[in-house]
Enzyme design. Structure first.
Site, mmCIF file in Angstrom:
data_model
loop_
_atom_site.group_PDB
_atom_site.id
_atom_site.type_symbol
_atom_site.label_atom_id
_atom_site.label_comp_id
_atom_site.label_asym_id
_atom_site.label_seq_id
_atom_site.Cartn_x
_atom_site.Cartn_y
_atom_site.Cartn_z
ATOM 1 N N ILE A 12 0.920 -1.137 -0.167
ATOM 2 C CA ILE A 12 -0.084 0.152 -0.045
ATOM 3 C C ILE A 12 0.915 1.326 0.057
ATOM 4 O O ILE A 12 0.684 2.374 -0.699
ATOM 5 C CB ILE A 12 -0.856 -0.004 1.148
ATOM 6 C CG1 ILE A 12 -1.769 -1.226 1.442
ATOM 7 C CG2 ILE A 12 -1.651 1.343 1.125
ATOM 8 C CD1 ILE A 12 -2.594 -1.565 2.358
ATOM 9 N N ALA A 81 4.149 -1.181 8.874
ATOM 10 C CA ALA A 81 3.778 -2.240 10.021
ATOM 11 C C ALA A 81 3.903 -3.703 9.419
ATOM 12 O O ALA A 81 4.220 -3.860 8.272
ATOM 13 C CB ALA A 81 2.266 -2.130 9.982
ATOM 14 N N SER A 83 2.086 -6.902 9.053
ATOM 15 C CA SER A 83 0.579 -6.886 8.488
ATOM 16 C C SER A 83 -0.068 -8.396 8.496
ATOM 17 O O SER A 83 -1.006 -8.221 7.947
ATOM 18 C CB SER A 83 0.306 -5.903 7.512
ATOM 19 O OG SER A 83 1.019 -6.579 6.225
ATOM 20 N N ASP A 131 -9.518 -2.529 8.943
ATOM 21 C CA ASP A 131 -10.672 -2.792 9.731
ATOM 22 C C ASP A 131 -10.880 -3.972 10.586
ATOM 23 O O ASP A 131 -11.991 -4.011 11.418
ATOM 24 C CB ASP A 131 -11.879 -2.975 8.675
ATOM 25 C CG ASP A 131 -11.572 -4.074 7.719
ATOM 26 O OD1 ASP A 131 -10.600 -4.678 7.827
ATOM 27 O OD2 ASP A 131 -12.393 -4.244 6.643
ATOM 28 N N GLU A 132 -9.698 -4.468 10.797
ATOM 29 C CA GLU A 132 -9.603 -5.763 11.579
ATOM 30 C C GLU A 132 -9.540 -5.247 12.915
ATOM 31 O O GLU A 132 -9.758 -6.146 13.919
ATOM 32 C CB GLU A 132 -8.334 -6.546 11.189
ATOM 33 C CG GLU A 132 -8.468 -7.211 9.925
ATOM 34 C CD GLU A 132 -7.387 -8.227 9.518
ATOM 35 O OE1 GLU A 132 -6.943 -9.083 10.514
ATOM 36 O OE2 GLU A 132 -6.784 -8.482 8.399
ATOM 37 N N TYR A 155 -2.028 -9.364 15.260
ATOM 38 C CA TYR A 155 -1.856 -8.570 14.273
ATOM 39 C C TYR A 155 -3.007 -7.469 14.513
ATOM 40 O O TYR A 155 -2.567 -6.189 14.775
ATOM 41 C CB TYR A 155 -1.987 -9.045 12.831
ATOM 42 C CG TYR A 155 -2.348 -7.717 11.992
ATOM 43 C CD1 TYR A 155 -1.452 -6.684 11.663
ATOM 44 C CD2 TYR A 155 -3.552 -7.760 11.106
ATOM 45 C CE1 TYR A 155 -1.792 -5.671 10.977
ATOM 46 C CE2 TYR A 155 -4.110 -6.766 10.429
ATOM 47 C CZ TYR A 155 -3.170 -5.703 10.176
ATOM 48 O OH TYR A 155 -3.279 -4.704 9.164
ATOM 49 N N ALA A 157 -4.698 -6.643 17.288
ATOM 50 C CA ALA A 157 -4.651 -6.326 18.613
ATOM 51 C C ALA A 157 -3.399 -4.843 18.403
ATOM 52 O O ALA A 157 -3.567 -3.960 18.949
ATOM 53 C CB ALA A 157 -4.107 -7.194 19.508
#
Length: 351
Positions: A12, A81, A83, A131-132, A155, A157
């Site tokens: 991304i 991150a 991910s 969104d997780e 992840y 959290a």
């Protein structure tokens, strides 16, 4: 505008870098170049006078201070991150160090820079999340910006923790922040450990296509170049202290997504067809969330943004890109963990 983009050699992040440079922004790409990073992702902008690269780890506060002092950015877009959910199950410590401690270091470096510069009104710290963090949905409903956090994997959290840090640095210290939570991304330059590239590359090699459980988990799919456009929109026009959910408005069950990709390969690379014969159901991931779905109303109504690419068109573009770019993905197949089933150490105790 001069931007520091963390994780700009990732999937991304590199889409953000490419689009930002194309729109005339100066970009400092700050990336540690860990296993999923690839400078080939930004090759098209490497020679631009608007582009700079800094190899640094967000866990290294001294390096961050040096980079902020040298480049004096107008904004930070924080995408760096760990991910991959399966890797977080096997090795959660790295996720805590990077996603939590790394975000803390970046916030502090950005705050020190903001104070040195006299608290410029236009400065922004844009934190890009997932969104997780909201957990799982049943058959109905969508995540909104007010949905309570309920992460279910190491992840998610650690991403939830980083979201809370960003909010706290705004409320406590006044740091001008915006925050976004996105749905599942797909598209060109996607590292080959995630679902869409795994399906494409396994099918091309005649290997089993693993589908967790019965493939009934539902995700909202967001084309990565649409996401980059949304992120720049929020950076430029989002309200300070506000969070925005970014969705693709393209819900699909995993099994249906896999079958669609197989059908596209049957059409575009018929050797080995039908490719859906390779679908293999495997043991589900521990704590696998059933369904994610984004309510994008705030982003649409406040900033006028909505996705431009349908799932069918985005998958066609993605399959075509992988078929034409074997020189990009071939070397990545040898990187650590690629092609292996990860996320299986849940019963083995501490790693």
């Amino acid at each position: 505008m001069k931007l520091i983009v963390t994780g700009g050699a990732g999937f991304i992040g590199s889409a953000v870098v490419r689009l930002a440079v194309a729109r005339g922004h100066e970009v400092v790409n700050l990336d540690a170049l860990t296993y999923a990073a690839n400078l080939a992702n930004v090759a098209q902008v490497t020679n631009s006078p608007l582009y700079r690269f800094e190899q640094a780890d967000i866990r290294d506060r001294a390096a961050l201070d040096r980079i902020f002092t040298a480049h004096r950015p107008d904004a930070v877009m924080h995408l760096a991150a760990e991910s991959h959910v399966d890797r977080s199950i096997d090795g959660p410590g790295t996720f805590v160090e990077t996603n939590v401690t790394g975000t803390f270091n970046l916030l502090e470096a950005a705050r020190a820079h903001w104070l040195r510069e006299g608290k410029p009104e236009g400065f922004r710290f844009h934190h890009i999340s997932t969104d997780e963090v909201f957990g799982t949905l049943g058959a109905d409903g969508q995540f909104t910006e007010e949905t309570p956090y309920a992460p279910n994997s190491p992840y998610s959290a650690t991403k939830a923790a980083s979201d809370h840090l960003v909010r706290a640095w705004h409320e406590t210290y006044g740091l001008p922040v915006v925050l976004t939570n996105c749905s599942n991304n797909y598209g060109p330059f996607h590292f080959p450990e995630k679902l869409v590239p795994v399906v494409i590359l396994n099918a091309l090699h005649g290997k089993p296509i693993p589908v967790y459980g019965q493939g009934l988990n539902v995700r909202d799919w967001l084309y990565v170049e649409d996401h980059a456009d949304a992120l720049l929109t929020v950076l430029e026009r989002g309200a300070v202290g506000r969070s925005y959910n970014i969705g693709g408005e393209n819900e699909a069950r995993n099994i249906d997504l896999v079958r669609t990709i197989c059908a596209l390969l049957d059409e575009m690379r018929p050797q080995g067809a039908p490719h859906d014969r390779l679908i293999t159901y495997v043991a589900d991931r521990p704590g696998h969330d059933l369904r994610y779905a984004i309510d994008p109303t705030r982003l649409r109504e406040e900033l006028g943004w909505r996705p431009s690419v349908t799932l069918e068109e985005g998958l066609r573009r993605t399959v075509d890109w992988y078929l034409r770019n074997e020189d990009w993905w071939r070397p990545l197949l040898d990187r650590q963990g690629v092609g292996q089933r990860l996320g299986t150490k849940v019963a083995e105790g501490a790693s």
